[in-house]
Design an enzyme around this catalytic site. Structure first.
Site, mmCIF file in Angstrom:
data_model
loop_
_atom_site.group_PDB
_atom_site.id
_atom_site.type_symbol
_atom_site.label_atom_id
_atom_site.label_comp_id
_atom_site.label_asym_id
_atom_site.label_seq_id
_atom_site.Cartn_x
_atom_site.Cartn_y
_atom_site.Cartn_z
ATOM 1 N N CYS A 2 15.611 43.494 17.589
ATOM 2 C CA CYS A 2 16.002 44.197 18.812
ATOM 3 C C CYS A 2 16.267 45.669 18.520
ATOM 4 O O CYS A 2 16.551 46.047 17.389
ATOM 5 C CB CYS A 2 17.272 43.581 19.376
ATOM 6 S SG CYS A 2 17.147 41.815 19.607
ATOM 7 N N ARG A 27 8.577 47.898 16.998
ATOM 8 C CA ARG A 27 9.265 46.802 16.314
ATOM 9 C C ARG A 27 8.931 45.459 16.935
ATOM 10 O O ARG A 27 9.238 44.418 16.354
ATOM 11 C CB ARG A 27 10.779 47.016 16.411
ATOM 12 C CG ARG A 27 11.262 48.265 15.724
ATOM 13 C CD ARG A 27 12.599 48.680 16.270
ATOM 14 N NE ARG A 27 13.623 47.703 16.024
ATOM 15 C CZ ARG A 27 14.640 47.862 15.184
ATOM 16 N NH1 ARG A 27 14.757 48.983 14.517
ATOM 17 N NH2 ARG A 27 15.531 46.941 15.015
ATOM 18 N N TRP A 80 14.203 41.082 21.076
ATOM 19 C CA TRP A 80 13.309 40.118 20.399
ATOM 20 C C TRP A 80 14.123 38.839 20.359
ATOM 21 O O TRP A 80 15.111 38.734 19.630
ATOM 22 C CB TRP A 80 12.986 40.643 18.995
ATOM 23 C CG TRP A 80 12.279 39.654 18.121
ATOM 24 C CD1 TRP A 80 12.845 38.784 17.231
ATOM 25 C CD2 TRP A 80 10.880 39.429 18.042
ATOM 26 N NE1 TRP A 80 11.880 38.056 16.611
ATOM 27 C CE2 TRP A 80 10.673 38.415 17.074
ATOM 28 C CE3 TRP A 80 9.778 39.986 18.696
ATOM 29 C CZ2 TRP A 80 9.406 37.947 16.744
ATOM 30 C CZ3 TRP A 80 8.524 39.518 18.354
ATOM 31 C CH2 TRP A 80 8.343 38.518 17.394
ATOM 32 N N ASN A 106 22.660 43.992 19.018
ATOM 33 C CA ASN A 106 21.725 43.437 18.032
ATOM 34 C C ASN A 106 22.529 42.591 17.062
ATOM 35 O O ASN A 106 23.676 42.943 16.768
ATOM 36 C CB ASN A 106 21.069 44.541 17.209
ATOM 37 C CG ASN A 106 20.072 45.347 18.013
ATOM 38 O OD1 ASN A 106 19.797 45.030 19.158
ATOM 39 N ND2 ASN A 106 19.560 46.401 17.399
ATOM 40 N N GLY A 107 21.928 41.552 16.517
ATOM 41 C CA GLY A 107 22.637 40.710 15.545
ATOM 42 C C GLY A 107 22.840 39.313 16.111
ATOM 43 O O GLY A 107 22.229 38.943 17.113
ATOM 44 N N GLU A 491 -0.945 30.494 -2.265
ATOM 45 C CA GLU A 491 -0.487 31.665 -1.515
ATOM 46 C C GLU A 491 -0.749 32.956 -2.309
ATOM 47 O O GLU A 491 -1.158 33.962 -1.740
ATOM 48 C CB GLU A 491 1.005 31.512 -1.173
ATOM 49 C CG GLU A 491 1.632 32.676 -0.440
ATOM 50 C CD GLU A 491 1.063 32.955 0.963
ATOM 51 O OE1 GLU A 491 0.245 32.144 1.456
ATOM 52 O OE2 GLU A 491 1.416 33.990 1.539
ATOM 53 N N LYS A 495 -2.998 35.934 -0.781
ATOM 54 C CA LYS A 495 -2.494 37.304 -0.625
ATOM 55 C C LYS A 495 -3.408 38.277 -1.341
ATOM 56 O O LYS A 495 -3.744 39.327 -0.823
ATOM 57 C CB LYS A 495 -1.064 37.446 -1.203
ATOM 58 C CG LYS A 495 0.045 36.873 -0.372
ATOM 59 C CD LYS A 495 0.492 37.754 0.773
ATOM 60 C CE LYS A 495 -0.087 37.312 2.077
ATOM 61 N NZ LYS A 495 0.317 36.096 2.676
ATOM 62 N N GLU A 498 -6.917 38.593 0.493
ATOM 63 C CA GLU A 498 -6.928 39.258 1.796
ATOM 64 C C GLU A 498 -6.543 40.737 1.690
ATOM 65 O O GLU A 498 -6.995 41.550 2.482
ATOM 66 C CB GLU A 498 -6.063 38.525 2.828
ATOM 67 C CG GLU A 498 -4.598 38.531 2.556
ATOM 68 C CD GLU A 498 -3.804 37.723 3.575
ATOM 69 O OE1 GLU A 498 -4.267 37.526 4.700
ATOM 70 O OE2 GLU A 498 -2.693 37.285 3.220
ATOM 71 N N HIS A 514 -11.497 19.334 -14.185
ATOM 72 C CA HIS A 514 -12.490 18.600 -13.386
ATOM 73 C C HIS A 514 -13.515 19.549 -12.769
ATOM 74 O O HIS A 514 -14.227 19.182 -11.840
ATOM 75 C CB HIS A 514 -11.771 17.779 -12.305
ATOM 76 C CG HIS A 514 -10.806 16.807 -12.895
ATOM 77 N ND1 HIS A 514 -11.213 15.669 -13.559
ATOM 78 C CD2 HIS A 514 -9.454 16.822 -12.986
ATOM 79 C CE1 HIS A 514 -10.153 15.024 -14.014
ATOM 80 N NE2 HIS A 514 -9.066 15.702 -13.679
ATOM 81 N N LYS A 613 -3.566 39.689 13.277
ATOM 82 C CA LYS A 613 -2.219 39.123 13.113
ATOM 83 C C LYS A 613 -2.080 37.808 13.873
ATOM 84 O O LYS A 613 -1.392 36.902 13.437
ATOM 85 C CB LYS A 613 -1.187 40.150 13.609
ATOM 86 C CG LYS A 613 0.248 39.770 13.329
ATOM 87 C CD LYS A 613 0.583 39.925 11.853
ATOM 88 C CE LYS A 613 1.908 39.308 11.481
ATOM 89 N NZ LYS A 613 1.995 39.008 10.050
#
Ligand code: F6R
Length: 618
Positions: A2, A27, A80, A106-107, A491, A495, A498, A514, A613
């Site tokens: 936020c 944001r 948000w 915020n929070g 992962e 990363k 990409e 194998h 995204k």
């Protein structure tokens, strides 16, 4: 996350607020609002929510055109959603019952449930589903209890009753020039422009107007009036003002001084993990999953779990499979979401299907979950976006609280997903009675240490850069791991490919002989996850296999583990943690490695080629 903006003493209150909100737009937000105080008995409040791609700021600007002239102070907010859906009613500012004050926040107010119950018992009417609204009513309470107390005192007293994190700005129709701000954990900065005093949750919101800032510290309160800034502690002790000048441009300010969003977001990972854990562990050690719309009885009746997801979310799900099977003793199948509905999965009303998606919109996962519902399975979604399509259609949602992620490659959302999934695994174990209470206590303690361990892993960025330099010339990389090291290897490879466009493949280390070991020749870079999880010895045997074929070996190892280090050409050190939590810490240097190699190659880490995204096409 936020955003907050506030101003007093300006001739252009509305313009300052709307410009500030527009600067905070990057944001991410789902609703926005402003409140203006012009001398009348109640503040004028407008709120708008972004729906179906419309921009709520534009709606808000149109609505505010009808504002009476002469606003003396004002506050604005981009929200948000975390507690409560992204609706207009849940958008800030929130007002008290009398309409005297309005505030933005915020929070997270951790004890908001008990506070709202007490406030409602005392006759307050709360209109939203947010944790924020309790603050407006607590301040109202304090103003009513002591009529000589002004807003600053009332804010201090109200904050003494809350637990959690806050940055807030409050306006008061009884004192139209006043803005009161306070913070704990969530940031706030104050700026000055002639007589006008400005407040914001981050510097970009004010950068077009001033470069001189005062940063509010934890547990401080600011009393802002035209031409005057008075800062005190929450206990009332005076605090001297220290001005700070920034010479950032807007882009740098948005990145908080980091080179790019990816590195900013990687550094937000300890907070993303901590926020995702917040509120979920009750003082008596039990777990609470507050957004669950499935009853405990329904969850106890589950006899099989499926996890469906794509990309990094799939890797988070794969790590969770080990935790759910081991702790909750439930069989878990995991599927790449795009394959799931075409393979005729066997599901029924006792199956729990967990969809993992930071965006909550990935069409492959959404369709997989729809398929699951067709078979009457229970659907639980782990998402970072409140009210996303998946969240709306699910029987239950467990939100990650990583905040908006702007870099295309998932980093902080990935760690937050793994965190939410271990919480869920422990919850299922608790319901099914598959862990001894003392085991749960130990696991919860280890879970609480995760944010600090992630922070330690992140601090090693310089060491990672040295390792990256040593392997930078390699055109291809092999990542290997066993047990929970396997999803970390996948992962790490994802990363790297990409971000740097280099060939990188992840394999279960035991599978090497194998087939994949045919790729290993002198100089091939093999990156192994060799932290002390269950299969460390077997993992080291696999490391020996590639070493004897001349591979250059980089190992992720626990601090001080010289035995592992002796088998490596280079080591990425991480602090040790409980075996099933290890992926949350162990993946961090691999994110940094991928980031650094991409930067060496001069690539845009925030916007890798060909990637989006949110993937809403099948
Ligand atoms: C990798 C990445 C993607 C996403 C995948 C799923 O860095 O960002 O692999 O993880 O597209 O996206 P969500 O989680 O939104 O369903």
């Amino acid at each position: 996350m936020c955003g907050i903006i506030a101003v007093t003493g300006s001739d252009d209150t509305v313009e300052v607020l709307l410009d500030g909100l527009a600067m905070l737009e990057y944001r991410g937000y789902d609703s926005a609002g402003v409140a203006l105080v012009a001398g009348g008995p109640v503040p004028s409040v407008w709120r708008a929510r972004a729906a179906n791609g419309t921009r709520s700021l534009e709606d808000l600007a149109k609505a505010v055109e009808s504002a009476p002239p002469g606003a003396r102070s004002g506050i604005g907010h981009t929200r948000w959603a975390t507690h409560g859906r992204p609706t207009e009613t849940n958008a800030h500012p929130h007002v008290d019952c009398t309409g005297r004050i309005a505030l933005v926040h915020n929070g997270i107010i951790e004890n908001h449930t008990e506070l709202s119950a007490a406030l409602e018992d005392a006759g307050h009417v709360l209109e939203s589903e947010t944790d924020t609204e309790v603050l407006a009513h607590l301040i109202e309470d304090e103003l009513a209890t002591d009529r000589t107390a002004g807003l600053v005192v009332a804010v201090r007293r109200a904050l003494a009753r809350v637990r959690g994190a806050f940055a807030l700005a409050v306006v008061d129709t009884a004192d139209p020039d006043l803005v009161v701000a306070a913070r704990r954990v969530s940031p706030l900065v104050i700026g000055r422009l002639g007589e006008a005093v400005l407040l914001a949750s981050d510097i970009p919101a004010l950068l077009a107007r001033t470069r001189d800032f005062f940063v509010l510290d934890d547990d401080q309160v600011a009393e802002l009036r035209p031409g005057s800034i008075v800062v005190t502690t929450l206990d009332g002790a005076p605090v001297p003002l220290v001005a700070r000048t920034v010479d950032w441009d807007l882009d740098a300010a948005r990145k908080d001084g980091y080179e790019d969003f990816m590195s900013k977001e990687m550094h937000q990972q300890p907070a993303a993990v901590a926020d995702t854990l917040r509120d979920r562990v009750l003082p008596d050690g039990r777990l609470a999953l507050d957004e669950m719309r499935l009853s405990d009885d329904e969850l106890r009746a589950v006899d099989k779990v499926f996890i469906v997801a794509c990309g990094s979310s799939y890797h988070a799900g794969l790590a969770a499979k080990y935790a759910i099977e081991h702790w909750a003793r439930l069989p878990v199948e995991i599927d790449i979401a795009s394959e799931f509905r075409y393979r005729d999965p066997v599901l029924d009303a006792h199956t729990l299907v967990i969809g993992v998606s930071q965006s909550g919109e990935t069409v492959d996962t959404l369709q997989a979950l729809r398929e699951a519902r067709r078979w009457n399975a229970k659907v639980l979604v782990i998402s970072n976006v409140v009210d996303s399509s998946m969240a709306r259609e699910a029987d239950a949602v467990l939100y990650t609280r990583a905040g908006p992620e702007i870099g295309v490659a998932a980093t902080k959302t990935h760690l937050a997903q793994m965190t939410a999934l271990v919480v869920l695994a422990l919850y299922l174990a608790q319901l099914r009675g598959t862990l001894y209470p003392e085991e749960t206590v130990q696991l919860l303690a280890a879970m609480g240490e995760l944010p600090a361990k992630v922070a330690v892993a992140l601090d090693r960025g310089g060491d990672v850069a040295a390792v990256a330099r040593s392997v930078a010339a390699s055109p291809s990389f092999i990542f290997i791991g066993r047990h929970v090291g396997y999803p970390v290897a996948l992962e790490g490879a994802l990363k790297l490919k990409e971000l740097s466009y280099l060939r990188a493949e992840g394999f279960p280390a035991g599978e090497l002989k194998h087939g994949p070991i045919a790729l290993v020749e002198p100089g091939t870079v093999v990156i192994g996850i060799a932290t002390r999880t269950r299969l460390w010895e077997k993992m080291m045997a696999n490391v020996a296999e590639v070493r004897s074929r001349g591979a250059t070996v980089v190992l992720v190892a626990n601090d001080g583990d010289e035995e592992t280090a002796r088998q490596a050409d280079a080591v990425l050190w991480v602090p040790p943690t409980g075996p099933l939590f290890a992926p949350i810490v162990d993946v961090v240097p691999l994110q940094q490695l991928a980031y650094t190699l991409a930067r060496f190659h001069g690539l845009d880490v925030d916007r890798p080629r060909n990637l989006a995204k949110v993937v809403t096409v099948e």
